[in-house]
Design an enzyme around this catalytic site. Sequence first.
Site, PDB file in Angstrom:
ATOM      1  N   ASN D  25       0.861  -1.181   0.000  1.00 27.07           N
ATOM      2  CA  ASN D  25       0.000   0.000   0.000  1.00 27.07           C
ATOM      3  C   ASN D  25       0.895   1.228   0.000  1.00 27.07           C
ATOM      4  O   ASN D  25       1.769   1.368   0.866  1.00 27.07           O
ATOM      5  CB  ASN D  25      -0.916   0.000   1.235  1.00 27.07           C
ATOM      6  CG  ASN D  25      -1.924   1.138   1.200  1.00 27.07           C
ATOM      7  OD1 ASN D  25      -1.543   2.307   1.153  1.00 27.07           O
ATOM      8  ND2 ASN D  25      -3.200   0.795   1.225  1.00 27.07           N
ATOM      9  N   THR D  48      -5.292  -0.556  -2.466  1.00 25.10           N
ATOM     10  CA  THR D  48      -5.749   0.777  -2.079  1.00 25.10           C
ATOM     11  C   THR D  48      -6.915   0.585  -1.123  1.00 25.10           C
ATOM     12  O   THR D  48      -7.820  -0.224  -1.357  1.00 25.10           O
ATOM     13  CB  THR D  48      -6.091   1.662  -3.301  1.00 25.10           C
ATOM     14  OG1 THR D  48      -6.491   2.951  -2.810  1.00 25.10           O
ATOM     15  CG2 THR D  48      -7.191   1.086  -4.170  1.00 25.10           C
ATOM     16  N   GLU D  49      -6.872   1.307  -0.001  1.00 25.61           N
ATOM     17  CA  GLU D  49      -7.736   0.970   1.126  1.00 25.61           C
ATOM     18  C   GLU D  49      -9.205   1.266   0.861  1.00 25.61           C
ATOM     19  O   GLU D  49     -10.070   0.846   1.611  1.00 25.61           O
ATOM     20  CB  GLU D  49      -7.272   1.649   2.415  1.00 25.61           C
ATOM     21  CG  GLU D  49      -7.233   3.164   2.381  1.00 25.61           C
ATOM     22  CD  GLU D  49      -5.860   3.705   2.013  1.00 25.61           C
ATOM     23  OE1 GLU D  49      -5.157   3.065   1.194  1.00 25.61           O
ATOM     24  OE2 GLU D  49      -5.503   4.780   2.532  1.00 25.61           O
ATOM     25  N   ASN D  50      -9.497   1.969  -0.237  1.00 22.99           N
ATOM     26  CA  ASN D  50     -10.898   2.173  -0.579  1.00 22.99           C
ATOM     27  C   ASN D  50     -11.476   0.995  -1.358  1.00 22.99           C
ATOM     28  O   ASN D  50     -12.542   1.121  -1.952  1.00 22.99           O
ATOM     29  CB  ASN D  50     -11.091   3.496  -1.344  1.00 22.99           C
ATOM     30  CG  ASN D  50     -10.230   3.603  -2.566  1.00 22.99           C
ATOM     31  OD1 ASN D  50      -9.045   3.276  -2.513  1.00 22.99           O
ATOM     32  ND2 ASN D  50     -10.795   4.055  -3.666  1.00 22.99           N
ATOM     33  N   SER D  90     -11.566  -4.272   3.589  1.00 24.61           N
ATOM     34  CA  SER D  90     -10.300  -3.680   3.184  1.00 24.61           C
ATOM     35  C   SER D  90      -9.426  -3.353   4.385  1.00 24.61           C
ATOM     36  O   SER D  90      -8.214  -3.614   4.390  1.00 24.61           O
ATOM     37  CB  SER D  90     -10.548  -2.413   2.370  1.00 24.61           C
ATOM     38  OG  SER D  90      -9.334  -1.890   1.895  1.00 24.61           O
TER      39      SER D  90
END
Lengths: 249, 249, 214, 214
Positions: D25, D48-50, D90
């Site tokens: 990330n 990607t944390e979304n 996530s």
Amino acid sequence: MIDKQVPDAAAAVAGIPDGATVMIGGFGRAGQPVELIDALIASGARELTIVNNNAGNGDTGLAALLAAGQVRKIVCSFPRQSDSWVFDGLYRAGEIELELVPQGNLAERIRAAGAGIGAFFSPTGVGTLLAEGKEEREIDGRRYVLEYPIRADFALISAYRADRWGNLVYRETARNFGPIMATAATTTIVQVDEVVGLGHLDPETVVTPGIFVDRVVAVGERPWLRDGAFVGGVDLEGSPLAASAEEAS
Amino acid sequence: MIDKQVPDAAAAVAGIPDGATVMIGGFGRAGQPVELIDALIASGARELTIVNNNAGNGDTGLAALLAAGQVRKIVCSFPRQSDSWVFDGLYRAGEIELELVPQGNLAERIRAAGAGIGAFFSPTGVGTLLAEGKEEREIDGRRYVLEYPIRADFALISAYRADRWGNLVYRETARNFGPIMATAATTTIVQVDEVVGLGHLDPETVVTPGIFVDRVVAVGERPWLRDGAFVGGVDLEGSPLAASAEEAS
Amino acid sequence: MTTRISRNDLAARIAADIPEGAVVNLGIGAPTLVANFLPEGEEILLHTENGLLGMGPAPQAGAVDPDLINAGKQAVTALPGAAYFHHADSFAMMRGGHLDVCVLGAFQVSQNGDLANWSTGEPGAIPAVGGAMDLAIGAKDVYVMTDLLTKSGEPKLVETCAYPLTGVGCVSRVYTDHAIFDVTPDGFVVRELFGDNTVASLEAALGLSLTPKD
Amino acid sequence: MTTRISRNDLAARIAADIPEGAVVNLGIGAPTLVANFLPEGEEILLHTENGLLGMGPAPQAGAVDPDLINAGKQAVTALPGAAYFHHADSFAMMRGGHLDVCVLGAFQVSQNGDLANWSTGEPGAIPAVGGAMDLAIGAKDVYVMTDLLTKSGEPKLVETCAYPLTGVGCVSRVYTDHAIFDVTPDGFVVRELFGDNTVASLEAALGLSLTPKD
């Protein structure tokens, strides 16, 4: 290139040592990774702690692992079934330890391990024998008990299809514990019917992203899925399914 | 017959009272239920507490709801952005309350509300300003803070397709907070591009089962998705997208 | 002896109380009979905790799919509009209070709504709880389907459960072969009497003080 | 003044330390540059944390899809083999320790690995944390990418952070424009010196005692 495929079930379970904690997916027979379990039996690993919803059915799969004397302890919600005679015998003989966990707490504790949660307050089991000795707390007028994560060294699960990155999709209610166990083990080992090309799984429909998967072995299409007809499989009791109308005619 | 469809966005947001706590899906503009927010603005409900990852972008959607003076408090992880001038002004004027929550704790607290978890120990934020005053505990050598569920009276979310039972599928990273907010509100209201016939969504790929959904309104295909080409939409800053190569030629 | 209705009649009586649109989990055993009496043409969604919402009836013989089973590990089907999910999501659905009704069997129900249905506490018995404790706390209304008395004539509606509990104060209504009872802060309220049962005859059979429905 | 390498060279240096197969990330800002230097032909997965694993590069102009963005809300693409998931899943992926590496910016890093990168604590500033605190505790290795000194010449590697913390003891390595440092129980260990930097010159610049790599 990332390629998590291994050539066969024996390679898939290689390195599981005596004394390991092993999660095994499945709810009864649905989703039980029978080929991986058979390979674990052949590996001879002993003194295992097994985490599964049940404690084996009939004489195959998890039941055969128990019968082989390789399991020291089982963590499950529902050991006693009409066809759990292998476990029943071991338990009554004092040859296997049982930790009984309500099914939803079992699932949430496995998820918590994968999600980095230190502990959580669950309303399930409050005021029962299975909460004895556990920390209890009232929150907003409701009683909860504190439950801790369940982790494993290895998870053996069954999925429907994978790609070489280890992305997984499941089939119907065979999904059950697979996705959460995949997150909660140091090493996750998956048997699938088929490995498809990278990009052939729709990214919207991947249930287990490959990050949770370490080894994938294709074991071939199950007989009952051939041509969409349920031929050559076993019924829910483990007996051969009746031949389909076409074959019988 | 179960049919959760309502005729328009005004009907979808009917009954949201002054003082309600309303979760609004989306991460920035992706997945933001703009038509529902516009209807909420038109409804005139005031003194709202809003739960969203951000605090509005530009002058539309959530930012417009803030500009209309209908929001008393916002619970979010990232209010300050290059285009968050509406929130910035209100905040500096002392006209809006802010509760800042780390993004993963925000997500997990919303999930906990939907999953009936009383509270959970999270490692995120330990030893920081955002954990001040929170209960802390060391578990297996790691420090955690106790986090409580975030519930809402209403959730307004955006999905891609629904059926009349309220089963939902999402599109790409517009999924973000939708599935968890749907579980955490007393009444969940969804805008979708399209409602399809029952059985047209593959049961293996449903992300939000209909049990979590109360009202569905179809708002029509977004312009940028027409014919699979991204035409006529806005870019991430809200400016019109350049015409596609074909249109330009 | 007073009137007893059959198990099928009782299942039909329970089914009649489930409104269209409800999401329902039917416990293993007798409660599964309720599915046979849900009104044709009405949409009531069945949840099975092993990961399916929108469960349909048993498949045709020869069309058994071993991947598609219910919590009792019987072959089932999935209706159009169904959805599959994993075990943590399934029990989150339950624990989070999203189910409208679950129907469970019982060894005993106490007048404050405690349920005992997973263990008789016999020494040497192999314990097994499955999803019983999650179901007990996991629906807006928990209905119990049971005989009023055990085969040996002991009351199953009791002041305090003697058997190990499944859940505390969780039962909202008890459907028995003699009558239907609501669990209230004042104890059991007799909601409906079958045949020639009376509040007095039930009080005599149970050795409990009951409240008539006002 | 000693040698400083450019931000792009530093990004390339970090990229060279990321092994094939790693899940990574890249935080908002300078760390996103690392993606440009990942070796061609090697498979490194970007998270990607979304809600996306298997993130690809920015789309062609005119092919921006507003539903497909990264955590910095920039348009991205998805590679074959990608997977989408919701925010709780996530961050579970992150918090559960499943990411191999995350690369973050910093205001300050202390010699025990504390990170300050979300707030300078200025009065009147609008606070915003986003996923910074989750990222800080959410990867097997947390790499910081930063200048050694602020524009006004203050050290960013410090004995104790003065700014509000993002995470405690979470940083494993610091990549700066002058040198690379490992965070160890003995404080900062100088892992690699760029150009004419020496341990002594860094000690002088930082006012900290440093350990040479053995």
